[in-house]
Scaffold this active site. Structure first.
Site, PDB file in Angstrom:
ATOM      1  CG  ASP A 177      26.976  50.501  54.673  1.00 32.50           C
ATOM      2  OD1 ASP A 177      27.188  51.695  54.361  1.00 32.50           O
ATOM      3  OD2 ASP A 177      27.852  49.769  55.172  1.00 32.50           O
TER       4      ASP A 177
ATOM      5  CG  ASP B  10      32.152  53.391  52.181  1.00 29.36           C
ATOM      6  OD1 ASP B  10      32.667  53.988  51.227  1.00 29.36           O
ATOM      7  OD2 ASP B  10      30.932  53.069  52.213  1.00 29.36           O
TER       8      ASP B  10
ATOM      9  CG  ASP C  76      42.589  60.434  70.933  1.00 29.35           C
ATOM     10  OD1 ASP C  76      41.794  61.314  70.565  1.00 29.35           O
ATOM     11  OD2 ASP C  76      42.364  59.654  71.880  1.00 29.35           O
TER      12      ASP C  76
ATOM     13  CG  ASN D 135      29.008  49.864  51.095  1.00 35.77           C
ATOM     14  OD1 ASN D 135      28.752  50.906  51.694  1.00 35.77           O
ATOM     15  ND2 ASN D 135      29.470  48.801  51.704  1.00 35.77           N
TER      16      ASN D 135
ATOM     17  CD  GLU E 186      42.384  65.487  71.624  1.00 38.30           C
ATOM     18  OE1 GLU E 186      41.209  65.826  71.615  1.00 38.30           O
ATOM     19  OE2 GLU E 186      42.744  64.385  72.066  1.00 38.30           O
TER      20      GLU E 186
ATOM     21  CG  ASP F 254      27.035  54.623  52.154  1.00 33.73           C
ATOM     22  OD1 ASP F 254      27.878  53.711  52.052  1.00 33.73           O
ATOM     23  OD2 ASP F 254      25.807  54.441  52.279  1.00 33.73           O
TER      24      ASP F 254
ATOM     25  CG  ASP G 165      42.738  60.147  65.406  1.00 38.24           C
ATOM     26  OD1 ASP G 165      43.376  60.226  66.463  1.00 38.24           O
ATOM     27  OD2 ASP G 165      41.760  60.869  65.127  1.00 38.24           O
TER      28      ASP G 165
ATOM     29  CG  HIS H 112      36.335  64.408  65.729  1.00 39.83           C
ATOM     30  ND1 HIS H 112      37.572  65.010  65.689  1.00 39.83           N
ATOM     31  CD2 HIS H 112      36.401  63.488  66.711  1.00 39.83           C
ATOM     32  CE1 HIS H 112      38.346  64.470  66.600  1.00 39.83           C
ATOM     33  NE2 HIS H 112      37.668  63.542  67.237  1.00 39.83           N
ATOM     34  CG  ASP H 113      36.434  65.687  69.797  1.00 36.01           C
ATOM     35  OD1 ASP H 113      35.695  64.699  69.589  1.00 36.01           O
ATOM     36  OD2 ASP H 113      37.663  65.596  69.991  1.00 36.01           O
TER      37      ASP H 113
END
Ligand code: NOJ
Ligand code: CA
Length: 548
Positions: free
Chosen positions: A25, A29, A199, A23, A256, A21, A98, A328-329
Site C-alpha cells: 500500500d 509497516d 519525546d 502489503n 530527547e 512495506d 517512542d 528523523h528530524d
C-alpha cells in the site's frame, strides 16, 4: 564507570512509515520490519527504536497520538507487534518505543471531551486559559510556527500547543494526567518493550503564562524555548515518572531534551539523573540559530571541533549519552556536515561515522545511514510532507526571503530528507514497495542502495559492521565502551582526534575532516580500523583511523 547492559549496545532507529512495506500500500509497516530483522541482525545491532506506531492523526506523522493503546492501522495490529517483539528477541534484539508525553492529538478522546464539555474533568487534562478579547494570553510562538495558543471556537478560551495546533499539550500539573500516563507506560513494558525514547520530555513543565516575550521575527511573536523547555523544577516530574514506571523494570530510557545547559545535565544522567541516557544534541543544530531554518550560521570547523570535544568533556565523568548524527528530524549527516557537495563520498561518510561512533556513549544509527543515504532536493514547496517544512517555508517568506531562497533553506533542513523510503535495491520503488510510496523516493536510489553497496569494495554497510564488531566483540570492546575519553591535542581544526583508554589499551581515533592531505605527527604501531587500505603519517582526504 558503572557497568550497565544498555551501555554495551548499539541501537538502530526505524521510521516505520518508510522502512519496508509488506502489503503493497506504499506505507511501511510492522510486518515489513519483521521481514528485515535478519538484515538488522547481520548489521549487528541490539536495539531498535521505533518512531511512534500508535494510532495517530498524522498531522505530525505519529507524534499526534489519538490512542496510546492502539496501533496505527496502516502499521498493523497488536498481533504483529507481539510477533515483532518475539522475533526480534530471538535475534537478540530489544524493541524501544517512542513515548509522547508532552501532548496528544486534538482527536484524542480526552481532548474531544475537554472541548465538548466545558465541565468535564478532561478540561484540566490540557492547558486552557482565558484570552484577551480573542487575542491569545501571550505572544509565544509554537515550535511549528504561529501562536502557541489556539482559540477554542470563539469562546475567548485558548489551549496551549508547543508544537502544531493538532498537538495540544497535556497538563502535567494535574496528578491524574500523570497517573494515566504511568499506567500506559507500564502496560507497554508488560508487553515486552525494553526501553523508551522520551519525546520532547524537557517541555512538560511551562513557566508563568503572564510573561510576554520580546518579539524576535516578522510574525511579531517570540521563540518559546525559554518558557517551555527546562523550566525550573521539571526534574521533579522526571523523578516521579521513573519511580512509577521504568525503575521497577530496569528499562532503558533515552531523552530527547534539546538545549540542556551543562549545569543541568545531572538532572538527566549520572548518579542522580533520572534517565539512562540522553541524546547528545551539542552539534546537531550548529548550522542554524534557534532552530529557525532561515537563520543559517556560518559555522566553522574550529567551532565544530570545539563543540564536539567540549560535549565529551562535559559528560565524561558525569554520565552516559546516546550518540547520533542522524534521526528523523535531521537532514542526512553528510549533507549537513560536509558543506561542499563534491566532497560527499564514501570517505566523508565513513569518517563522520567513525567520529561519533567511538566517543563515550551508546551509538544510534538511523535507517539508511548505514548505506550512506543522502538528502533529496525538492523543486517546489508542494512536494513537501513535513508540517515543519511548510511552516518554516512560510516564515522565511514572511521574513522577506524570495521563494527560491526559502526553498533552499527548506531543502537543506527539511525533515523529509530523512523520511524518504529506505533504499534496499535498484528495483522499482527501491525495493521498498511494489507501489508508489507515500512520500517521494530519493531519485538517487539507482546508485545508492543496499544491494549495490554490499557488492562494492567500498561498502558503507560493511564498514558499519566492522565498527559494530570492533565495539561489541573485539578485545578492545571494554576500552571502547568503558574507557576514558581524552582529546588529543592536534593544532589543526580539521583533525578531530581523541583517545579511549583504560588499563589495557590506549586507542587513538583520528579523523581528517577535510579533503586535503594532512601530515600526522603521531606515532602508532597498529591500525585497527581504517576507511582506506593504507595508513601512513599522511592522512588522506577524509581518512579516519583507529590506531594503537
Ligand atoms: C520531537 C520529534 O522527534 C519530532 O519528530 C516531533 O515533531 C516533535 N518532537 C513533536 O512531538
Ligand atoms: Ca504497508
Amino acid at each position: 564507570m558503572e557497568q550497565k547492559w544498555w551501555k554495551e549496545k548499539v541501537a538502530y532507529q526505524i521510521y516505520p512509515k518508510s522502512f519496508m512495506d509488506s502489503n503493497d500500500d506504499g506505507i511501511g509497516d510492522i510486518q515489513g520490519i519483521i521481514s528485515k530483522l535478519d538484515y538488522l541482525q547481520q548489521l549487528g545491532i541490539d536495539l531498535i527504536w521505533l518512531n511512534p506506531i500508535y494510532k495517530s492523526g498524522t498531522a505530525d506523522n505519529g507524534y499526534d497520538v489519538i490512542d496510546y493503546y492502539e496501533i496505527m492501522e496502516q502499521f498493523g495490529n497488536h498481533e504483529d507487534f507481539d510477533k515483532l517483539v518475539r522475533e526480534a528477541k530471538k535475534r537478540g534484539i530489544g524493541i524501544m518505543l517512542d513515548l509522547i508525553l508532552n501532548h496528544t492529538s486534538n482527536k484524542h478522546k480526552w481532548f474531544l471531551e475537554a472541548l465538548n464539555n466545558p465541565n468535564s474533568k478532561y478540561r484540566d487534562y490540557y492547558i486552557i486559559r482565558k484570552g484577551n478579547n480573542h487575542r491569545p494570553p501571550n505572544n509565544w510562538r509554537s515550535i511549528f510556527g504561529g501562536s502557541i495558543w489556539q482559540e477554542i471556537g470563539s469562546s475567548n478560551e485558548f489551549y496551549l500547543h508547543s508544537f502544531a495546533k493538532e498537538q495540544p499539550d497535556l497538563n502535567w500539573e494535574n496528578p491524574e494526567v500523570r497517573q494515566e500516563l504511568y499506567k500506559m507506560i507500564n502496560w507497554w513494558i508488560a508487553r515486552g518493550v525494553k526501553g523508551f525514547r522520551l519525546d520532547a520530555i524537557n517541555c512538560i513543565k511551562k513557566s508563568d503564562f503572564s510573561e510576554q516575550g520580546i518579539p524576535d521575527a516578522a510574525d511579531g511573536l517570540c521563540n518559546c524555548f525559554k518558557y517551555i523547555r527546562e523550566v525550573d523544577g521539571v526534574e521533579e516530574y522526571y523523578k516521579e515518572l521513573r519511580q512509577n514506571t521504568f525503575d521497577k523494570y530496569d528499562c532503558l530510557t533515552v531523552t530527547e531534551a534539546v538545549g540542556v545547559e551543562k549545569e543541568k545535565l545531572g538532572n538527566y544522567i549520572g548518579e542522580n539523573g533520572n534517565f539512562s541516557m540522553m541524546f547528545n544534541f551539542d552539534i546537531t543544530y550548529i548550522d542554524v540559530i534557534n532552530e529557525d531554518w532561515f537563520r543559517r550560521t556560518n559555522w566553522t570547523k574550529k567551532e565544530f571541533k570545539q563543540k564536539f570535544i567540549e560535549s565529551q568533556l562535559n559528560i565524561k565523568n558525569l554520565g552516559w549519552q546516546a550518540q547520533f548524527i542522524e534521526n528523523h528530524d535531521q537532514p542526512r549527516a553528510v549533507n549537513k556536515y560536509i558543506k561542499d557537495e563534491t566532497q560527499i563520498n564514501y570517505y566523508s561518510k565513513t569518517m563522520l561515522a567513525v567520529m561519533y561512533f567511538f566517543v563515550k556513549g551508546t551509538p544510534f544509527i538511523y535507517q539508511g545511514q548505514e548505506i550512506g543515504m543522502e538528502n533529496f532536493k525538492r523543486k517546489s514547496i508542494d512536494e513537501f510532507d513535513d508540517i515543519n517544512s511548510i511552516s518554516q517555508y512560510k516564515r522565511a517568506i514572511k521574513e522577506g526571503y524570495t521563494s527560491e531562497q526559502a526553498l533552499e533553506f527548506i531543502n537543506k533542513r527539511s525533515r523529509d530528507n530523512a523520511r524518504t523510503p529506505m533504499q534496499w535495491s535498484d528495483e522499482a520503488n527501491a525495493g521498498f514497495s511494489k507501489v508508489q510510496p507515500w512520500i517521494k523516493l530519493n531519485e538517487n536510489y539507482k546508485n545508492i542502495n543496499l544491494r549495490q553497496d554490499q557488492k562494492s569494495d567500498k561498502s558503507i554497510f560493511n564498514f558499519y559492521k566492522q565498527m559494530i564488531n570492533l565495539r561489541k566483540t573485539s578485545k578492545y570492546s571494554n576500552t571502547i565502551i568503558y574507557g576514558d575519553f581524552e582529546p588529543i591535542d592536534i593544532q589543526d581544526d580539521e583533525i578531530i582526534a581523541y583517545r579511549r583508554k583504560d588499563e589495557n589499551y590506549d586507542l587513538k581515533i583520528i579523523c581528517n575532516f577535510s579533503n586535503k592531505e594532512k601530515e600526522l605527527n603521531l606515532k602508532y604501531e597498529e591500525v585497527i580500523l581504517n576507511n582506506y587500505n593504507e595508513a601512513s603519517n599522511i592522512l588522506k582526504p577524509y581518512q579516519a583511523i583507529i590506531v594503537l
